[in-house]
Design an enzyme around this catalytic site. Structure first.
Site, PDB file in Angstrom:
ATOM      1  CE  LYS A  73     -66.918 133.501 -10.153  1.00  0.00           C
ATOM      2  NZ  LYS A  73     -65.937 134.580  -9.954  1.00  0.00           N
ATOM      3  CG  ASN A 158     -54.003 128.902  -2.369  1.00  0.00           C
ATOM      4  OD1 ASN A 158     -54.726 129.865  -2.128  1.00  0.00           O
ATOM      5  ND2 ASN A 158     -54.475 127.688  -2.574  1.00  0.00           N
ATOM      6  NE  ARG A 159     -57.243 127.908   3.262  1.00  0.00           N
ATOM      7  CZ  ARG A 159     -58.530 128.148   3.441  1.00  0.00           C
ATOM      8  NH1 ARG A 159     -58.959 128.743   4.524  1.00  0.00           N
ATOM      9  NH2 ARG A 159     -59.419 127.792   2.529  1.00  0.00           N
ATOM     10  N   GLY A 255     -62.094 145.987  -5.658  1.00  0.00           N
ATOM     11  CA  GLY A 255     -62.739 145.052  -6.579  1.00  0.00           C
ATOM     12  C   GLY A 255     -63.989 145.592  -7.252  1.00  0.00           C
TER      13      GLY A 255
HETATM   14  P1  NAP Z   1     -62.603 130.436  -4.857  1.00  0.00           P
HETATM   15  O1  NAP Z   1     -62.537 129.864  -6.214  1.00  0.00           O
HETATM   16  O2  NAP Z   1     -63.442 129.775  -3.812  1.00  0.00           O
HETATM   17  O3  NAP Z   1     -61.073 130.551  -4.305  1.00  0.00           O
HETATM   18  C1  NAP Z   1     -60.821 131.090  -3.027  1.00  0.00           C
HETATM   19  C2  NAP Z   1     -59.328 131.206  -2.789  1.00  0.00           C
HETATM   20  O4  NAP Z   1     -59.145 131.884  -1.551  1.00  0.00           O
HETATM   21  C3  NAP Z   1     -58.600 129.884  -2.664  1.00  0.00           C
HETATM   22  O5  NAP Z   1     -57.291 130.015  -3.144  1.00  0.00           O
HETATM   23  C4  NAP Z   1     -58.587 129.655  -1.144  1.00  0.00           C
HETATM   24  O6  NAP Z   1     -57.470 128.921  -0.682  1.00  0.00           O
HETATM   25  C5  NAP Z   1     -58.426 131.051  -0.629  1.00  0.00           C
HETATM   26  N1  NAP Z   1     -59.018 131.191   0.705  1.00  0.00           N
HETATM   27  C6  NAP Z   1     -60.320 131.027   1.049  1.00  0.00           C
HETATM   28  N2  NAP Z   1     -60.487 131.255   2.368  1.00  0.00           N
HETATM   29  C7  NAP Z   1     -59.247 131.517   2.864  1.00  0.00           C
HETATM   30  C8  NAP Z   1     -58.765 131.837   4.173  1.00  0.00           C
HETATM   31  N3  NAP Z   1     -59.590 131.922   5.221  1.00  0.00           N
HETATM   32  N4  NAP Z   1     -57.442 132.066   4.318  1.00  0.00           N
HETATM   33  C9  NAP Z   1     -56.598 131.999   3.268  1.00  0.00           C
HETATM   34  N5  NAP Z   1     -56.999 131.715   1.993  1.00  0.00           N
HETATM   35  C10 NAP Z   1     -58.307 131.483   1.810  1.00  0.00           C
HETATM   36  O7  NAP Z   1     -63.115 131.968  -4.904  1.00  0.00           O
HETATM   37  P2  NAP Z   1     -62.906 133.050  -6.073  1.00  0.00           P
HETATM   38  O8  NAP Z   1     -64.000 132.964  -7.065  1.00  0.00           O
HETATM   39  O9  NAP Z   1     -61.508 132.941  -6.566  1.00  0.00           O
HETATM   40  O10 NAP Z   1     -63.136 134.412  -5.257  1.00  0.00           O
HETATM   41  C11 NAP Z   1     -62.166 134.908  -4.363  1.00  0.00           C
HETATM   42  C12 NAP Z   1     -62.546 136.338  -3.973  1.00  0.00           C
HETATM   43  O11 NAP Z   1     -62.503 137.183  -5.131  1.00  0.00           O
HETATM   44  C13 NAP Z   1     -63.969 136.465  -3.409  1.00  0.00           C
HETATM   45  O12 NAP Z   1     -63.966 137.422  -2.376  1.00  0.00           O
HETATM   46  C14 NAP Z   1     -64.768 136.982  -4.596  1.00  0.00           C
HETATM   47  O13 NAP Z   1     -65.894 137.761  -4.192  1.00  0.00           O
HETATM   48  C15 NAP Z   1     -63.735 137.883  -5.275  1.00  0.00           C
HETATM   49  N6  NAP Z   1     -64.010 138.061  -6.705  1.00  0.00           N
HETATM   50  C16 NAP Z   1     -64.335 139.329  -7.107  1.00  0.00           C
HETATM   51  C17 NAP Z   1     -64.571 139.579  -8.441  1.00  0.00           C
HETATM   52  C18 NAP Z   1     -64.905 140.992  -8.873  1.00  0.00           C
HETATM   53  O14 NAP Z   1     -65.515 141.183  -9.926  1.00  0.00           O
HETATM   54  N7  NAP Z   1     -64.496 141.989  -8.122  1.00  0.00           N
HETATM   55  C19 NAP Z   1     -64.511 138.547  -9.382  1.00  0.00           C
HETATM   56  C20 NAP Z   1     -64.162 137.248  -8.934  1.00  0.00           C
HETATM   57  C21 NAP Z   1     -63.917 137.023  -7.581  1.00  0.00           C
HETATM   58  P3  NAP Z   1     -57.448 127.307  -0.616  1.00  0.00           P
HETATM   59  O15 NAP Z   1     -57.161 126.854  -2.014  1.00  0.00           O
HETATM   60  O16 NAP Z   1     -56.352 127.025   0.343  1.00  0.00           O
HETATM   61  O17 NAP Z   1     -58.820 126.897  -0.129  1.00  0.00           O
END
Ligand code: NAP
Length: 296
Positions: A73, A158-159, A255
């Protein structure tokens, strides 16, 4: 004798890595059928090293539009010709439209989050919020909150604390929003943040398929009555985070609603036709829920 010539379908799709968990093909294919649009939706698992070539290929192959998911993204931005103002502010694109060989980036997650939270406007307007996560999803949701719901305070848990600090600076610089407090994940302060907040959001993949037993918040004895818990995860539809919230008397929002809403916006950008979202939902809700259970 006249030959029956079939007009080839226009191609749209999604790029991500991995991308097998996505429900987007079912949503868009159902909407194409309902609106009689001659489009097909394809899934492209694109390794991060190939993002540039994949985007060049959009124009060459005549692909009309793409959804963009984790982890592309943010990285796609530099390969686009135009970026909508809000996507640029958020720093993430989840929808690309190829219009006359011009690649235009949008962030329809902002719209998805807005439409999902609108029914709760009175409860959350001006209230403190806790957001777990500091990635692309968190940025879109925080942008939506700051722009439309004016939270008095946002706790970002956040982690990786430095990533959360970058997010905090980003909103101070771009939106003049100075009320973000950063907390490291599992620091005791996160419980104080939840206690102080009206809205608690999970924008991490913790609890997403296949790790469905996990939750970013722990099941302790606190009563969460009157609070709203919103999980961005849509697979499974009912996450552990939502189960804990419901058990503690909070309102729980999954979601899937945001997924439908962001998809509807992308659909309209690509086809120029509104997605009949209620009809799509009526056809899909049961099957998506069953599919989740089958995968479990
Ligand atoms: P991203 O940009 O990769 O960010 C992931 C975030 O989650 C980061 O802050 C990361 O922390 C944290 N994280 C990842 N693994 C972790 C763990 N094991 N323990 C603790 N924190 C963890 O991903 P994203 O696009 O924001 O998506 C995040 C979630 O939202 C996904 O499940 C995605 O499917 C969902 N989402 C849903 C929609 C919808 O339309 N419903 C839209 C967007 C996203 P660090 O910075 O410490 O790595």
């Amino acid at each position: 004798m006249k030959k029956n010539i079939k007009v080839p379908a226009k191609i749209v799709g999604i790029i991500g890595h991995p991308v097998s968990h996505t429900f987007s093909p079912q949503i868009h294919e159902t909407a194409f059928k309902l609106t009689k649009q001659n489009y097909t939706y394809q899934v492209f698992d694109v390794h991060p090293k190939n993002v540039r070539d994949a985007l060049r290929g959009i124009v060459a192959l005549g692909i009309v539009g793409l959804n963009v998911t984790v982890p592309h993204k943010e990285s796609v931005l530099e390969f686009l010709d135009e970026i909508s103002a809000d996507a640029r502010l958020v720093g993430a694109v989840n929808c690309i439209h190829c219009d006359n060989e011009t690649l235009i980036g949008y962030n329809t997650d902002i719209y998805g989050a807005l439409e999902t939270l609108k029914p709760y406007r009175e409860k959350i307007m001006g209230e403190p919020v806790t957001v777990f996560g500091a990635g692309g999803g968190a940025r879109a949701v925080i942008y939506t909150l700051v722009t439309y719901f004016k939270p008095s305070q946002i706790f970002v848990v956040n982690r990786d604390i430095s990533r959360a600090e970058i997010l905090k600076k980003f909103f101070a610089d771009s939106q003049n929003y100075f009320n973000i407090k950063v907390i490291e994940l599992h620091n005791p302060d996160e419980n104080l943040a939840i206690d102080a907040s009206r809205l608690v959001i999970n924008a991490t993949p913790v609890g997403m398929y296949p790790n469905i037993g996990e939750s970013i918040i722990l099941s302790d004895s606190r009563d969460l009555e009157g609070k709203i818990f919103f999980d961005l995860i849509y697979n499974p539809v009912e996450t552990e985070f939502l189960k804990i919230a419901r058990e503690k008397n909070a309102i729980a929002i999954g979601g899937i609603e945001m997924l439908y809403q962001q998809a509807a916006k992308a659909f309209e950008i690509w086809t120029g036709v509104p997605m009949p979202i209620e009809k799509v939902r009526a056809k899909l809700d049961t099957s998506l829920f069953n599919q989740t259970k089958r995968r479990v």
